[in-house]
Design a protein around this motif. Structure first.
Motif, PDB file in Angstrom:
ATOM      1  N   ARG A  38       0.877  -1.609   0.328  1.00 54.66           N
ATOM      2  CA  ARG A  38      -0.150  -0.120  -0.128  1.00 54.66           C
ATOM      3  C   ARG A  38       0.832   1.191   0.090  1.00 54.66           C
ATOM      4  NH1 ARG A  38      -5.230  -1.464   4.027  1.00 54.66           N
ATOM      5  NH2 ARG A  38      -6.174  -2.534   2.916  1.00 54.66           N
ATOM      6  N   ALA A  39       1.693   0.891   0.638  1.00 54.58           N
ATOM      7  CA  ALA A  39       2.713   2.614   1.065  1.00 54.58           C
ATOM      8  C   ALA A  39       3.325   2.401  -0.373  1.00 54.58           C
ATOM      9  CB  ALA A  39       3.976   1.756   1.328  1.00 54.58           C
ATOM     10  N   HIS A  40       3.741   1.061  -1.611  1.00 53.73           N
ATOM     11  CA  HIS A  40       4.069   1.967  -2.626  1.00 53.73           C
ATOM     12  C   HIS A  40       3.800   1.974  -3.634  1.00 53.73           C
ATOM     13  CE1 HIS A  40       6.201  -0.148  -6.432  1.00 53.73           C
ATOM     14  NE2 HIS A  40       7.229   0.355  -5.852  1.00 53.73           N
ATOM     15  N   LEU A  41       1.807   1.448  -3.594  1.00 52.51           N
ATOM     16  CA  LEU A  41       1.768   2.088  -4.631  1.00 52.51           C
ATOM     17  C   LEU A  41       0.908   3.291  -4.200  1.00 52.51           C
ATOM     18  CD1 LEU A  41      -1.406   1.702  -6.519  1.00 52.51           C
ATOM     19  CD2 LEU A  41      -2.238   1.184  -4.582  1.00 52.51           C
ATOM     20  N   ALA A  42       1.237   3.880  -2.910  1.00 53.94           N
ATOM     21  CA  ALA A  42       0.707   5.477  -2.662  1.00 53.94           C
ATOM     22  C   ALA A  42       2.278   6.126  -3.016  1.00 53.94           C
ATOM     23  CB  ALA A  42       0.334   5.606  -1.325  1.00 53.94           C
ATOM     24  N   LEU A  43       3.017   5.866  -3.584  1.00 58.71           N
ATOM     25  CA  LEU A  43       4.295   6.953  -3.873  1.00 58.71           C
ATOM     26  C   LEU A  43       3.766   6.682  -5.520  1.00 58.71           C
ATOM     27  CD1 LEU A  43       7.552   5.253  -2.016  1.00 58.71           C
ATOM     28  CD2 LEU A  43       6.321   7.566  -1.804  1.00 58.71           C
ATOM     29  N   LEU A  44       3.547   5.459  -6.161  1.00 52.51           N
ATOM     30  CA  LEU A  44       3.824   5.376  -7.327  1.00 52.51           C
ATOM     31  C   LEU A  44       2.457   6.457  -7.451  1.00 52.51           C
ATOM     32  CD1 LEU A  44       3.730   1.492  -7.925  1.00 52.51           C
ATOM     33  CD2 LEU A  44       5.129   3.615  -8.971  1.00 52.51           C
ATOM     34  N   ARG A  45       1.219   6.609  -6.961  1.00 53.45           N
ATOM     35  CA  ARG A  45       0.334   7.703  -7.704  1.00 53.45           C
ATOM     36  C   ARG A  45       0.574   9.420  -7.545  1.00 53.45           C
ATOM     37  NH1 ARG A  45      -4.651   4.237  -4.147  1.00 53.45           N
ATOM     38  NH2 ARG A  45      -5.717   2.944  -6.315  1.00 53.45           N
ATOM     39  N   GLU A  46       1.134   9.086  -6.293  1.00 53.49           N
ATOM     40  CA  GLU A  46       2.226  10.058  -6.362  1.00 53.49           C
ATOM     41  C   GLU A  46       2.711  10.793  -7.106  1.00 53.49           C
ATOM     42  OE1 GLU A  46       4.348  11.287  -2.816  1.00 53.49           O
ATOM     43  OE2 GLU A  46       2.585  10.713  -1.944  1.00 53.49           O
ATOM     44  N   GLU A  47       3.559   9.804  -8.259  1.00 53.19           N
ATOM     45  CA  GLU A  47       4.319  10.002  -8.833  1.00 53.19           C
ATOM     46  C   GLU A  47       3.666   9.268 -10.472  1.00 53.19           C
ATOM     47  OE1 GLU A  47       8.017  11.242  -8.737  1.00 53.19           O
ATOM     48  OE2 GLU A  47       7.400  11.067  -6.618  1.00 53.19           O
ATOM     49  N   LEU A  48       2.523   9.535 -10.574  1.00 59.88           N
ATOM     50  CA  LEU A  48       2.052   9.274 -11.521  1.00 59.88           C
ATOM     51  C   LEU A  48       2.023  10.398 -12.218  1.00 59.88           C
ATOM     52  CD1 LEU A  48       0.507   7.200 -13.517  1.00 59.88           C
ATOM     53  CD2 LEU A  48      -1.364   7.569 -12.002  1.00 59.88           C
ATOM     54  N   PRO A  49       0.990  11.573 -11.795  1.00 59.44           N
ATOM     55  CA  PRO A  49       1.157  12.356 -12.258  1.00 59.44           C
ATOM     56  C   PRO A  49       2.578  13.608 -13.322  1.00 59.44           C
ATOM     57  CG  PRO A  49       0.375  13.281 -10.395  1.00 59.44           C
ATOM     58  CD  PRO A  49       1.053  11.879 -10.609  1.00 59.44           C
ATOM     59  N   LYS A  50       3.544  13.293 -12.565  1.00 56.32           N
ATOM     60  CA  LYS A  50       4.813  13.873 -12.919  1.00 56.32           C
ATOM     61  C   LYS A  50       5.411  12.531 -14.126  1.00 56.32           C
ATOM     62  CE  LYS A  50       6.500  15.030  -8.433  1.00 56.32           C
ATOM     63  NZ  LYS A  50       7.626  14.053  -7.358  1.00 56.32           N
ATOM     64  N   ILE A  51       4.706  11.632 -14.404  1.00 54.17           N
ATOM     65  CA  ILE A  51       5.276  10.637 -15.561  1.00 54.17           C
ATOM     66  C   ILE A  51       4.233  10.640 -16.792  1.00 54.17           C
ATOM     67  CG2 ILE A  51       4.771   8.092 -16.300  1.00 54.17           C
ATOM     68  CD1 ILE A  51       5.064   7.423 -13.064  1.00 54.17           C
ATOM     69  N   ARG A  52       2.960  11.132 -16.270  1.00 52.23           N
ATOM     70  CA  ARG A  52       2.525  11.797 -17.167  1.00 52.23           C
ATOM     71  C   ARG A  52       3.175  12.713 -17.889  1.00 52.23           C
ATOM     72  NH1 ARG A  52      -3.271  10.299 -14.774  1.00 52.23           N
ATOM     73  NH2 ARG A  52      -3.785   7.827 -15.290  1.00 52.23           N
ATOM     74  N   ALA A  53       3.440  14.245 -17.471  1.00 51.37           N
ATOM     75  CA  ALA A  53       4.307  15.415 -17.397  1.00 51.37           C
ATOM     76  C   ALA A  53       5.466  14.823 -19.086  1.00 51.37           C
ATOM     77  CB  ALA A  53       3.832  16.387 -16.021  1.00 51.37           C
TER      78      ALA A  53
END
Length: 95
Positions: A38-53
């Motif tokens: 769950r902690a790993h998933l939360a980090l991925l969700r935080e990074e998703l906008p940066k990856i999309r940009a």
């Protein structure tokens, strides 16, 4: 409200000094693994906008260049098709 707050699982503290059963140890291990994921998933969700940009800024221009080259190639093939130098056998694939 986040999913982790809705579905919080806590490892119960044993009330006696007895050693934990094999099943209880396995459950505790799975709960810890779940918390880590769950902690790993939360980090991925935080990074998703940066990856999309990053994808928008780097890959979109490349796809536009690719599309432009593909269009030029199709136009060149279209011109070659109508050229007299192209024989019947060369044109036969389209019919």
């Amino acid at each position: 409200m986040s999913n982790s707050a809705q579905y919080a699982i806590r490892i119960a503290v044993p009330t006696t000094a007895e050693p934990l059963s094999r099943v209880r140890k396995q459950f505790n291990k799975l709960v810890k693994t779940l918390e880590a994921e769950r902690a790993h998933l939360a980090l991925l969700r935080e990074e998703l906008p940066k990856i999309r940009a990053l994808a928008d800024s780097e890959y979109r221009p490349l796809t536009q260049i690719f599309d432009a080259h593909q269009k030029r190639m199709l136009l060149a093939l279209d011109q070659a098709y109508s050229d007299k130098a192209m024989g019947k056998r060369d044109k036969g694939w389209s019919s």
